[in-house]
Design an enzyme around this catalytic site. Structure first.
Site, mmCIF file in Angstrom:
data_model
loop_
_atom_site.group_PDB
_atom_site.id
_atom_site.type_symbol
_atom_site.label_atom_id
_atom_site.label_comp_id
_atom_site.label_asym_id
_atom_site.label_seq_id
_atom_site.Cartn_x
_atom_site.Cartn_y
_atom_site.Cartn_z
ATOM 1 N N GLY A 25 48.929 49.331 44.125
ATOM 2 C CA GLY A 25 47.829 50.283 43.354
ATOM 3 C C GLY A 25 47.939 50.846 42.242
ATOM 4 O O GLY A 25 47.294 51.775 42.047
ATOM 5 N N SER A 26 48.594 49.896 41.208
ATOM 6 C CA SER A 26 48.804 50.571 39.870
ATOM 7 C C SER A 26 47.291 50.870 39.176
ATOM 8 O O SER A 26 47.327 51.614 38.473
ATOM 9 C CB SER A 26 49.881 49.761 38.995
ATOM 10 O OG SER A 26 49.330 48.707 38.815
ATOM 11 N N ARG A 78 37.555 34.318 58.305
ATOM 12 C CA ARG A 78 37.253 35.057 57.158
ATOM 13 C C ARG A 78 35.999 35.833 57.181
ATOM 14 O O ARG A 78 35.782 36.939 56.673
ATOM 15 C CB ARG A 78 37.041 34.196 55.765
ATOM 16 C CG ARG A 78 36.737 34.837 54.584
ATOM 17 C CD ARG A 78 36.363 33.734 53.457
ATOM 18 N NE ARG A 78 37.753 33.056 53.203
ATOM 19 C CZ ARG A 78 37.581 32.280 52.123
ATOM 20 N NH1 ARG A 78 36.286 32.053 51.344
ATOM 21 N NH2 ARG A 78 38.543 31.831 51.591
ATOM 22 N N ARG A 104 43.099 38.525 48.347
ATOM 23 C CA ARG A 104 42.394 37.628 49.171
ATOM 24 C C ARG A 104 41.147 37.054 48.474
ATOM 25 O O ARG A 104 40.573 37.859 47.424
ATOM 26 C CB ARG A 104 41.691 38.462 50.282
ATOM 27 C CG ARG A 104 42.707 39.319 51.418
ATOM 28 C CD ARG A 104 43.650 38.204 51.862
ATOM 29 N NE ARG A 104 42.833 37.099 52.940
ATOM 30 C CZ ARG A 104 43.540 36.310 53.670
ATOM 31 N NH1 ARG A 104 44.668 35.964 53.298
ATOM 32 N NH2 ARG A 104 42.798 35.572 54.465
ATOM 33 N N LEU A 106 37.212 36.162 47.715
ATOM 34 C CA LEU A 106 36.109 36.677 48.781
ATOM 35 C C LEU A 106 35.016 35.604 48.419
ATOM 36 O O LEU A 106 34.940 34.780 47.716
ATOM 37 C CB LEU A 106 35.436 38.028 47.680
ATOM 38 C CG LEU A 106 36.402 39.200 47.858
ATOM 39 C CD1 LEU A 106 35.837 40.212 46.948
ATOM 40 C CD2 LEU A 106 36.291 39.679 49.159
ATOM 41 N N ASN A 120 36.907 42.167 38.864
ATOM 42 C CA ASN A 120 38.380 41.831 38.914
ATOM 43 C C ASN A 120 39.286 41.942 37.619
ATOM 44 O O ASN A 120 38.570 41.851 36.707
ATOM 45 C CB ASN A 120 38.612 40.422 39.539
ATOM 46 C CG ASN A 120 39.948 40.223 39.743
ATOM 47 O OD1 ASN A 120 40.663 40.973 40.444
ATOM 48 N ND2 ASN A 120 40.595 38.806 39.326
ATOM 49 N N HIS A 122 42.769 40.358 35.803
ATOM 50 C CA HIS A 122 43.106 39.036 35.844
ATOM 51 C C HIS A 122 44.248 39.055 34.705
ATOM 52 O O HIS A 122 43.831 39.299 33.450
ATOM 53 C CB HIS A 122 42.307 37.850 35.934
ATOM 54 C CG HIS A 122 43.236 36.439 35.979
ATOM 55 N ND1 HIS A 122 43.975 36.242 37.325
ATOM 56 C CD2 HIS A 122 43.621 35.681 35.155
ATOM 57 C CE1 HIS A 122 44.327 35.075 37.135
ATOM 58 N NE2 HIS A 122 44.377 34.751 35.669
ATOM 59 N N ASP A 158 38.274 33.034 39.382
ATOM 60 C CA ASP A 158 38.389 33.574 37.959
ATOM 61 C C ASP A 158 37.632 32.910 36.909
ATOM 62 O O ASP A 158 38.043 32.739 35.794
ATOM 63 C CB ASP A 158 40.237 33.159 37.520
ATOM 64 C CG ASP A 158 40.839 34.040 38.323
ATOM 65 O OD1 ASP A 158 40.617 35.055 39.025
ATOM 66 O OD2 ASP A 158 42.036 33.555 38.662
ATOM 67 N N GLU A 187 45.964 46.189 31.161
ATOM 68 C CA GLU A 187 45.536 46.188 32.344
ATOM 69 C C GLU A 187 45.013 47.641 32.523
ATOM 70 O O GLU A 187 43.765 48.033 32.764
ATOM 71 C CB GLU A 187 46.228 45.631 33.534
ATOM 72 C CG GLU A 187 46.476 44.222 33.671
ATOM 73 C CD GLU A 187 47.143 43.635 34.816
ATOM 74 O OE1 GLU A 187 46.502 44.305 35.948
ATOM 75 O OE2 GLU A 187 48.034 42.929 34.715
#
Length: 214
Positions: A25-26, A78, A104, A106, A120, A122, A158, A187
């Site tokens: 969880g950074s 799922r 996971r 989606l 997201n 990446h 992605d 990030e």
């Protein structure tokens, strides 16, 4: 025709984020810090982990943020798992979903049912080095510049419109681990800024391009 997004944000009703995690969880902590410092005008409605042992759950709870586990292993498939995700996000009034180390993929059904932006972060300069272990991919390929991308999530892995990017030099004495650590710093810097931009609304998508509002 451009797709426009305008999310409600007033002094009395900030945009509500839902953060999905699987581990430490950074990036969740980076988002919470940005909120505390006023750099991200939003509130986190819920943090959801698909792993009960995710360290990020404790960070959320200690900050007074609702933290729940929806273990994907507890579902028959799922579809049922994602139904539970959508339901819990809806209960929290979430308008923007932030993936922060959520391991996971989606489905298009989830993206359609949720309906709002899903972001997201990446650890590569997309479209290069998609998928897992992108830092090692970049190091093994021998690139001289790596980096981080924040993008909108689409059904293709992605491949969604890029909201923000930051470059990181690859040094001659780097290892995949040292490169990953330097990318992680970026990030934590650009993810809250990109979330703030999306949560504020007024942006649009033109083709593949994310265009800020004027």
């Amino acid at each position: 025709m451009p797709i426009e997004r305008n999310l409600p944000a007033t002094d009395t009703s900030l945009p509500v984020l839902g953060v999905l995690i699987s581990g430490r969880g950074s990036n969740l902590r980076a988002l919470m810090t940005a909120i505390d410092e006023g750099r991200l005008r939003a509130r986190i409605g819920v943090v959801i982990s698909n792993r009960p042992d995710a360290a990020g759950l404790a960070h959320a709870s200690s900050a007074g943020v609702p933290a729940v586990v929806i273990d994907h292993k507890a579902f028959g498939g799922r579809a049922d798992f994602e139904d539970a995700l959508v339901a819990r996000l809806g209960e929290a009034g979430v308008q923007v979903v932030c993936l922060a180390g959520f391991m996971r993929i989606l489905s298009p059904v989830f993206l359609e049912r949720f309906g709002g932006p899903v972001l997201n972060v990446h650890p590569s300069l997309l479209p290069s080095f998609v998928g897992v272990d992108a830092q090692r991919q970049a190091w093994e390929h021998g690139v001289k510049v790596a980096g981080v991308t924040v993008h909108l999530v689409t059904p293709e892995l992605d491949a969604g419109p890029i909201v923000a990017q930051a470059a990181v030099p690859v040094l001659d004495d780097d290892t995949p681990e040292t490169l990953a650590a330097r990318i992680l710093v970026e990030e934590h810097r650009i993810y809250p800024a990109a979330v703030a931009l999306v949560a504020a609304g007024g942006w649009r998508i033109e083709g593949r391009r994310f265009v800020r509002g004027r």
